[in-house]
Design an enzyme around this catalytic site. Structure first.
Site, PDB file in Angstrom:
ATOM      1  CD  GLU A 242      -2.840   1.374   0.742  1.00 59.43           C
ATOM      2  OE1 GLU A 242      -3.143   2.402   0.022  1.00 59.43           O
ATOM      3  OE2 GLU A 242      -3.954   0.280   0.677  1.00 59.43           O
ATOM      4  CG  ASP A 246      -0.719   5.382  -0.912  1.00 56.72           C
ATOM      5  OD1 ASP A 246      -1.321   4.972  -1.890  1.00 56.72           O
ATOM      6  OD2 ASP A 246      -1.005   5.112   0.426  1.00 56.72           O
ATOM      7  CB  SER A 442      -5.336   2.095  -2.156  1.00 60.94           C
ATOM      8  OG  SER A 442      -5.249   0.833  -2.645  1.00 60.94           O
TER       9      SER A 442
END
Length: 523
Positions: A242, A246, A442
């Protein structure tokens, strides 16, 4: 003495297994949210400075002005402080703006709040937290000065891991910064304003690897080579998928924009990393202008007191000219798999004071995006429809096309997401290896955030203020300049035994207004 109960509707979360009673000597941290003054004034100002048609558009407040406006009454501070010092065996106490932060032993906390604390283990990740089983209460003379106490009831949302897409056809495209820049007509745009800033906020042990980041740049976006983010909070190893996703995408899409990697985790078993970040932002005068957050939980898992207080925090950021974008979630319309009678919208994506980003997907031989089936969307059961979207939402609900049966959703609620971006087939570098097929909203949130940072950059270079809370101007833009968005009109977000909502012309509860066309937005 008479006591007042708080957060009475709170339920245990199905994702957490209740275990034994907590150890009496364990230190816990609580954040007592004091009642703030002038909340209505803040609210009015939030809508005013965010409204492109207002003469006060973008006339933001400083952090000090925000605190001066909301400061609790002095007697609230003194009453609550005196009570907690006498009632608890305190390890520490600090007054932070509109909050009192205290540490005490679990045993002391059980008597202060009149609850029993248990250990809870997250079923999938085995993460351990401490939460109260029952409803907490405060003496009435203290309760009148308090909104709620954080660290007792609410379970942190832990997203399922950013998944590899299973149902994707072999024709689907691998997404890299080059693909995104082509698709969204960004070209070679890069940040130049030194006073610009963007941030990815991380929770629950998500770290990034500087080695992976520079490898990603050299393979997929050499123009960002040598750029590194400023790190706030811990950044250890191993890296998380994650966090890697990002930072790699916000820095390649928002190339050249000074970036913060803001990592949040509590040292106490009952702390809430998400709240830790909000309160830290609330103490940072030069907080990042654009913030991408992939965090969420089902809306029904939070209490109204919790949602209302966080809403004020979001508005405090907005009146300062900060933009907050949340991934809308990866569960379509949501809801349990068996015997489902209602969709389960995701919070904070349902908050009307932030920008929720849904997901789209791209085929190999087509430049036409379709809705990503995982894209969470629908209607809040808690927040009403904000004025900035009522026209577009009404036109979806009354338009031609099928809708799920009305008992599944609340048609008068805040519709989400607001916008979308690509969310499947992302390529990242993880542990020095190229990992294809990463999926989830995401992927979309840092992508859309990077585009917003580039727009902020143009404004800052021209001596204008930042865009701040984005939704009013985005919905206005979609109405006045439809070419500013690529309108996603096919696909849907199944869940709860239904096909979910269908993407259509205009706004829809799968991809919002659509995906960004930078070139048109920049004009």
């Amino acid at each position: 003495a008479h006591r007042v109960s708080f957060e009475t509707g709170a339920r245990e979360s199905e994702h957490w297994e209740r275990g034994q009673r907590g150890k009496p000597t364990e230190t816990l941290e609580f954040v007592i949210a004091l009642k703030q003054q002038n909340v209505q004034q803040l609210e009015a100002m939030f809508w005013d400075v965010s409204n492109p048609k207002s003469s006060n558009y973008a006339k933001y407040l400083t952090l000090d002005e925000v605190h001066a406006m909301l400061a609790p009454k002095p007697e609230a501070v003194s009453t609550v402080t005196t009570w907690i010092k006498n009632a608890a065996n305190l390890v520490s106490l600090s007054l932070e703006g509109e909050y009192i932060k205290v540490e005490m032993s679990l045993e002391s906390a059980e008597s202060v709040f009149q609850v029993k604390f248990h250990e809870y283990t997250h079923k999938r990740t085995q993460k351990r937290i401490i939460r109260a089983v029952d409803t907490y209460s405060l003496p009435s003379e203290v309760a009148e000065h308090v909104d709620l106490v954080f660290g007792i009831k609410h379970y942190p949302g832990i997203k399922p891991p950013t998944q590899k897409a299973s149902k994707r056809s072999t024709e689907a495209l691998y997404v890299t910064p080059t693909v995104i820049r082509q698709q969204y007509k960004i070209g070679d745009a890069a940040g130049k304003a030194a006073n610009n800033s963007q941030n990815v906020a991380q929770f629950i042990g998500q770290y990034y690897s500087p080695g992976d980041l520079s490898e990603f740049f050299s393979l997929f976006w050499p123009k960002s080579t040598g750029n590194t983010p400023k790190v706030i909070g811990p950044n250890k190893s191993p890296a998380g998928v994650e966090a890697s996703l990002d930072i790699q995408y916000i820095m390649s899409v928002g190339q050249g924009v000074p970036t913060v990697f803001w990592s949040n985790e509590g040292s106490n078993a009952n702390q809430e990393p998400f709240l830790t970040w909000l309160l830290a932002m609330d103490k940072t005068a030069d907080a990042p202008l654009v913030n991408s957050v992939s965090y969420g939980d089902t809306e029904s898992s939070i209490t109204s007191q919790y949602a209302d207080r966080v809403e004020v925090e979001f508005k405090k950021q907005g009146v300062r000219g900060l933009s907050i974008l949340f991934a809308s979630g990866d569960s379509g319309v949501g809801g349990s798999t068996i015997g489902c009678s209602k969709f389960a919208p995701d919070w904070p994506a349902t908050s009307p004071s932030i920008t929720a980003v849904g997901g789209s997907t791209l085929g190999l031989f087509s430049s036409v995006e379709t809705a990503a089936g995982l894209s969470s969307g629908g209607f809040s059961n808690y927040f009403g429809q904000p004025p900035y979207q009522s026209k577009q939402v009404q036109s979806y609900l009354s338009g031609s096309g099928s809708l799920p049966a009305s008992h599944y959703y609340n048609a008068t609620g805040r519709g989400f997401p607001d916008v979308a971006a690509l969310a499947e087939g992302f390529v990242i570098v993880y542990d020095r290896i190229t990992m294809p097929e990463v999926a989830g909203t995401s992927c979309a949130s840092p992508t859309f955030a990077g585009v917003m940072s580039l727009l902020n950059d143009l404004r800052l270079q021209a001596g204008k203020p930042s865009l701040g809370f984005l939704n009013p101007i985005l919905y206005q833009l979609a109405e006045d300049h439809p070419d500013a968005f690529f309108d996603v009109t096919s696909g849907s977000n199944p869940g709860c035994g239904t096909e979910g909502f269908e993407a259509r012309k205009g706004w829809d509860p799968v991809t919002g207004l659509g995906t960004p066309v930078y070139e048109a937005m920049a004009k």
